[in-house]
Design a protein around this motif. Structure first.
Motif, PDB file in Angstrom:
ATOM      1  N   MET A 271       0.817  -1.212   0.000  1.00  0.00           N
ATOM      2  CA  MET A 271       0.000   0.000   0.000  1.00  0.00           C
ATOM      3  C   MET A 271       0.850   1.260   0.000  1.00  0.00           C
ATOM      4  SD  MET A 271      -3.000  -0.942  -0.436  1.00  0.00           S
ATOM      5  CE  MET A 271      -3.631   0.733  -0.350  1.00  0.00           C
ATOM      6  N   SER A 272       2.007   1.210   0.630  1.00  0.00           N
ATOM      7  CA  SER A 272       2.870   2.396   0.617  1.00  0.00           C
ATOM      8  C   SER A 272       3.364   2.689  -0.791  1.00  0.00           C
ATOM      9  CB  SER A 272       4.052   2.203   1.569  1.00  0.00           C
ATOM     10  OG  SER A 272       4.968   1.240   1.080  1.00  0.00           O
ATOM     11  N   GLN A 273       3.617   1.651  -1.575  1.00  0.00           N
ATOM     12  CA  GLN A 273       4.074   1.873  -2.943  1.00  0.00           C
ATOM     13  C   GLN A 273       2.923   2.279  -3.862  1.00  0.00           C
ATOM     14  OE1 GLN A 273       7.505   1.950  -3.166  1.00  0.00           O
ATOM     15  NE2 GLN A 273       6.985   1.689  -1.000  1.00  0.00           N
ATOM     16  N   ILE A 274       1.737   1.758  -3.598  1.00  0.00           N
ATOM     17  CA  ILE A 274       0.549   2.207  -4.338  1.00  0.00           C
ATOM     18  C   ILE A 274       0.275   3.673  -4.021  1.00  0.00           C
ATOM     19  CG2 ILE A 274      -1.964   1.952  -4.500  1.00  0.00           C
ATOM     20  CD1 ILE A 274      -1.524  -1.075  -4.085  1.00  0.00           C
ATOM     21  N   ASN A 275       0.479   4.049  -2.756  1.00  0.00           N
ATOM     22  CA  ASN A 275       0.243   5.435  -2.351  1.00  0.00           C
ATOM     23  C   ASN A 275       1.139   6.398  -3.126  1.00  0.00           C
ATOM     24  OD1 ASN A 275      -0.819   7.475  -0.299  1.00  0.00           O
ATOM     25  ND2 ASN A 275       1.381   7.657   0.010  1.00  0.00           N
ATOM     26  N   ALA A 276       2.393   6.001  -3.359  1.00  0.00           N
ATOM     27  CA  ALA A 276       3.315   6.874  -4.090  1.00  0.00           C
ATOM     28  C   ALA A 276       2.787   7.197  -5.482  1.00  0.00           C
ATOM     29  CB  ALA A 276       4.691   6.215  -4.184  1.00  0.00           C
ATOM     30  N   ARG A 277       2.014   6.308  -6.058  1.00  0.00           N
ATOM     31  CA  ARG A 277       1.419   6.537  -7.384  1.00  0.00           C
ATOM     32  C   ARG A 277       0.097   7.300  -7.279  1.00  0.00           C
ATOM     33  NH1 ARG A 277       4.605   2.289  -7.394  1.00  0.00           N
ATOM     34  NH2 ARG A 277       5.751   1.683  -9.284  1.00  0.00           N
ATOM     35  N   LEU A 278      -0.679   6.992  -6.240  1.00  0.00           N
ATOM     36  CA  LEU A 278      -1.981   7.657  -6.085  1.00  0.00           C
ATOM     37  C   LEU A 278      -1.828   9.162  -5.898  1.00  0.00           C
ATOM     38  CD1 LEU A 278      -3.904   5.173  -3.730  1.00  0.00           C
ATOM     39  CD2 LEU A 278      -4.314   5.582  -6.167  1.00  0.00           C
ATOM     40  N   VAL A 279      -0.819   9.588  -5.143  1.00  0.00           N
ATOM     41  CA  VAL A 279      -0.707  11.016  -4.821  1.00  0.00           C
ATOM     42  C   VAL A 279      -0.217  11.837  -6.007  1.00  0.00           C
ATOM     43  CG1 VAL A 279      -0.356  10.576  -2.365  1.00  0.00           C
ATOM     44  CG2 VAL A 279       1.628  10.744  -3.877  1.00  0.00           C
ATOM     45  N   ARG A 280       0.200  11.182  -7.086  1.00  0.00           N
ATOM     46  CA  ARG A 280       0.582  11.944  -8.270  1.00  0.00           C
ATOM     47  C   ARG A 280      -0.628  12.611  -8.909  1.00  0.00           C
ATOM     48  NH1 ARG A 280       4.516   7.400 -11.124  1.00  0.00           N
ATOM     49  NH2 ARG A 280       6.248   7.558  -9.646  1.00  0.00           N
ATOM     50  N   ALA A 281      -1.787  11.959  -8.837  1.00  0.00           N
ATOM     51  CA  ALA A 281      -2.975  12.471  -9.526  1.00  0.00           C
ATOM     52  C   ALA A 281      -4.040  13.001  -8.571  1.00  0.00           C
ATOM     53  CB  ALA A 281      -3.580  11.371 -10.397  1.00  0.00           C
ATOM     54  N   ARG A 282      -3.887  12.760  -7.278  1.00  0.00           N
ATOM     55  CA  ARG A 282      -4.903  13.166  -6.304  1.00  0.00           C
ATOM     56  C   ARG A 282      -4.256  13.958  -5.181  1.00  0.00           C
ATOM     57  NH1 ARG A 282      -5.829   8.021  -8.015  1.00  0.00           N
ATOM     58  NH2 ARG A 282      -7.936   7.478  -8.746  1.00  0.00           N
ATOM     59  N   SER A 283      -5.076  14.704  -4.456  1.00  0.00           N
ATOM     60  CA  SER A 283      -4.549  15.450  -3.320  1.00  0.00           C
ATOM     61  C   SER A 283      -4.213  14.483  -2.185  1.00  0.00           C
ATOM     62  CB  SER A 283      -5.572  16.478  -2.836  1.00  0.00           C
ATOM     63  OG  SER A 283      -6.654  15.844  -2.178  1.00  0.00           O
ATOM     64  N   LEU A 284      -3.258  14.891  -1.345  1.00  0.00           N
ATOM     65  CA  LEU A 284      -2.856  14.044  -0.230  1.00  0.00           C
ATOM     66  C   LEU A 284      -4.028  13.775   0.704  1.00  0.00           C
ATOM     67  CD1 LEU A 284       0.615  15.561   0.770  1.00  0.00           C
ATOM     68  CD2 LEU A 284       0.113  13.689  -0.809  1.00  0.00           C
ATOM     69  N   ASP A 285      -4.817  14.814   0.967  1.00  0.00           N
ATOM     70  CA  ASP A 285      -5.929  14.649   1.899  1.00  0.00           C
ATOM     71  C   ASP A 285      -7.003  13.718   1.340  1.00  0.00           C
ATOM     72  OD1 ASP A 285      -7.292  15.629   4.452  1.00  0.00           O
ATOM     73  OD2 ASP A 285      -8.811  16.066   2.926  1.00  0.00           O
ATOM     74  N   ALA A 286      -7.227  13.774   0.026  1.00  0.00           N
ATOM     75  CA  ALA A 286      -8.227  12.895  -0.570  1.00  0.00           C
ATOM     76  C   ALA A 286      -7.804  11.430  -0.458  1.00  0.00           C
ATOM     77  CB  ALA A 286      -8.451  13.266  -2.036  1.00  0.00           C
ATOM     78  N   VAL A 287      -6.539  11.148  -0.747  1.00  0.00           N
ATOM     79  CA  VAL A 287      -6.035   9.774  -0.619  1.00  0.00           C
ATOM     80  C   VAL A 287      -6.092   9.341   0.843  1.00  0.00           C
ATOM     81  CG1 VAL A 287      -4.047   8.259  -0.954  1.00  0.00           C
ATOM     82  CG2 VAL A 287      -4.574  10.016  -2.653  1.00  0.00           C
ATOM     83  N   LEU A 288      -5.716  10.251   1.748  1.00  0.00           N
ATOM     84  CA  LEU A 288      -5.768   9.941   3.175  1.00  0.00           C
ATOM     85  C   LEU A 288      -7.191   9.600   3.602  1.00  0.00           C
ATOM     86  CD1 LEU A 288      -4.445   9.871   5.998  1.00  0.00           C
ATOM     87  CD2 LEU A 288      -4.859  12.341   6.147  1.00  0.00           C
ATOM     88  N   GLY A 289      -8.162  10.388   3.137  1.00  0.00           N
ATOM     89  CA  GLY A 289      -9.546  10.145   3.506  1.00  0.00           C
ATOM     90  C   GLY A 289     -10.029   8.772   3.060  1.00  0.00           C
ATOM     91  N   MET A 290      -9.663   8.360   1.847  1.00  0.00           N
ATOM     92  CA  MET A 290     -10.041   7.022   1.367  1.00  0.00           C
ATOM     93  C   MET A 290      -9.343   5.938   2.184  1.00  0.00           C
ATOM     94  SD  MET A 290     -10.182   7.356  -2.797  1.00  0.00           S
ATOM     95  CE  MET A 290      -8.464   7.896  -2.941  1.00  0.00           C
ATOM     96  N   ALA A 291      -8.061   6.133   2.468  1.00  0.00           N
ATOM     97  CA  ALA A 291      -7.292   5.106   3.172  1.00  0.00           C
ATOM     98  C   ALA A 291      -7.788   4.886   4.595  1.00  0.00           C
ATOM     99  CB  ALA A 291      -5.816   5.488   3.187  1.00  0.00           C
TER     100      ALA A 291
END
Length: 405
Positions: A271-291
């Protein structure tokens, strides 16, 4: 020379400075997990009980929580390298003291001092990343550090077991000492100072205390720090309670427990490596909220199952895996958001964040141990409370950042 902040390109995803930060970050988990297989040998050699040996782990965790608060202000005054010289020297000397310890009481003291030295890497690595990178790139760098944090509980017991079999338990601490010397050389010879001279701050006690007070009143910093801290507290509860729940209650062979631990660590890494890709296209807070749905739903599932008497092994394994895997997205993003506007006191902010997170973790682990009732209920409820609290802390931080809750 002060390094100019820049984002790593794809070809320099792991530049040397980040590899040094990763090695600094690895010291704490390696120091915790590498000597776990040696507990029986330690107890026999020092003529004490396993329970007393386990206290040496507790003193180490207390040292990690306390020590971070001191290194932050020092790094904001004298730069990032100065506290590393102090901390790594103390860590290496204390590791040698552990190797030469003749009683469990002296081992406890040396382990506490080892933690006071080793925690400098946790503080400085976060501060260096904040010095060099903006928030979104910081989250990707923190995701890289999560790779190290996830691998440590898998590899460290294996390495420690091999050293124990070949050379005895004292050799494990000599390896700690050697690692400190090696990392200290890299810090001195290959690590550039990252603190901008314009951001250096005074070490006057009144100013230091005022900085900490201002950080505690900063809703954005405190909210996002405790978002990660609450989830980390759930992990500490798992570490404290899962051996009893899985081995004693559900009959998992102790030799197989490591496979469960390793599977959860692999989930965190993935998940940490998936996160590195997710934050390229989304805001940090949005990814955090989903996680955050991961620990929230997993914790509630575990609590409901335990209350209903349905905490069977498959339910527990799924709940633990989902909760801990979510940390791979939560910790990097929450840490980056907490430090996003703290460039002028990144060391102090990093130190307070670490102290809060390890403090909450220690409390959660203690709660599970003190509430022990012979069932999975204490562990399940504490993890559920941690998952729910993390969601609330994010809302608190969002308000502080000016984002509607």
């Amino acid at each position: 020379m002060t390094a100019t902040p820049r984002a790593p390109t794809s070809s320099t995803r792991f530049p040397l400075w980040l590899l040094i930060c990763a090695s600094l970050t690895a010291l704490a988990p390696l120091s915790i997990d590498m000597y776990l297989p040696s507990f029986p040998a330690l107890a026999a050699d020092l003529h004490t009980e396993i329970g007393q040996v386990q206290l040496t782990l507790g003193t180490f965790l207390v040292g990690l929580a306390i020590g971070q608060a001191f290194y932050g202000p020092i790094s904001d005054r004298y730069g990032r390298k100065a506290p590393l010289y102090i901390g790594l020297t103390l860590y290496g000397a204390a590791a040698a003291g552990c190797a030469l310890a003749g009683s469990v009481e002296s081992l406890m003291l040396w382990r506490f001092l080892e933690a006071l030295g080793g925690c400098t890497g946790l503080v400085v690595s976060r501060a260096v990343i904040r010095d060099r990178l903006e928030a979104k790139e910081s989250a990707r760098a923190f995701s890289s550090l999560m790779l190290v944090m996830g691998l440590a509980p898998i590899l460290a017991p294996l390495i420690g077991g091999a050293i124990l079999s070949a050379l005895g338990w004292r050799a494990i601490f000599w390896v700690h000492c050697g690692a400190a010397v090696l990392i200290l050389w890299f810090v001195h010879a290959r690590m550039e100072e990252s603190l901008d001279p314009a951001h250096r701050r005074t070490l006057h006690p009144g100013t230091v205390l005022r900085n900490y007070w201002e950080l505690l009143r900063d809703r954005e910093f405190l909210g996002y720090s405790l978002t990660a801290g609450c989830v980390q507290a759930g992990m500490f509860a798992y570490i404290a309670g899962s051996p009893f729940v899985l081995i004693e209650l559900h009959g998992i062979d102790p030799s197989h427990y490591g496979f469960v631990f390793g599977a959860n660590a692999f989930g965190l890494i993935a998940m940490s490596q998936i996160n590195a890709r997710l934050v390229r296209a989304r805001s940090l807070d949005a990814v955090l909220g989903m996680a955050l749905y991961a620990p929230l739903l997993a914790g509630l599932m575990l609590a409901v199952a335990a209350l209903a008497g349905m905490a069977v092994l498959p339910v527990l394994l799924v709940g633990f895996f989902v909760f801990l895997a979510g940390m791979g997205c939560i910790t990097p993003n929450a840490s980056a958001l907490a430090l996003a506007h703290q460039s002028h006191r990144a060391g102090t902010a990093s130190a307070l964040m670490g102290t809060l997170q390890f403090g909450f973790g220690t409390l959660a682990g203690a709660a599970v141990s003190l509430w022990h009732d012979g069932t999975a209920l204490p562990l399940a409820v504490v993890m559920a409370l941690c998952g729910c609290s993390a969601v609330l802390m994010r809302r608190y931080g969002r308000v502080g950042a000016g984002v509607p809750a």
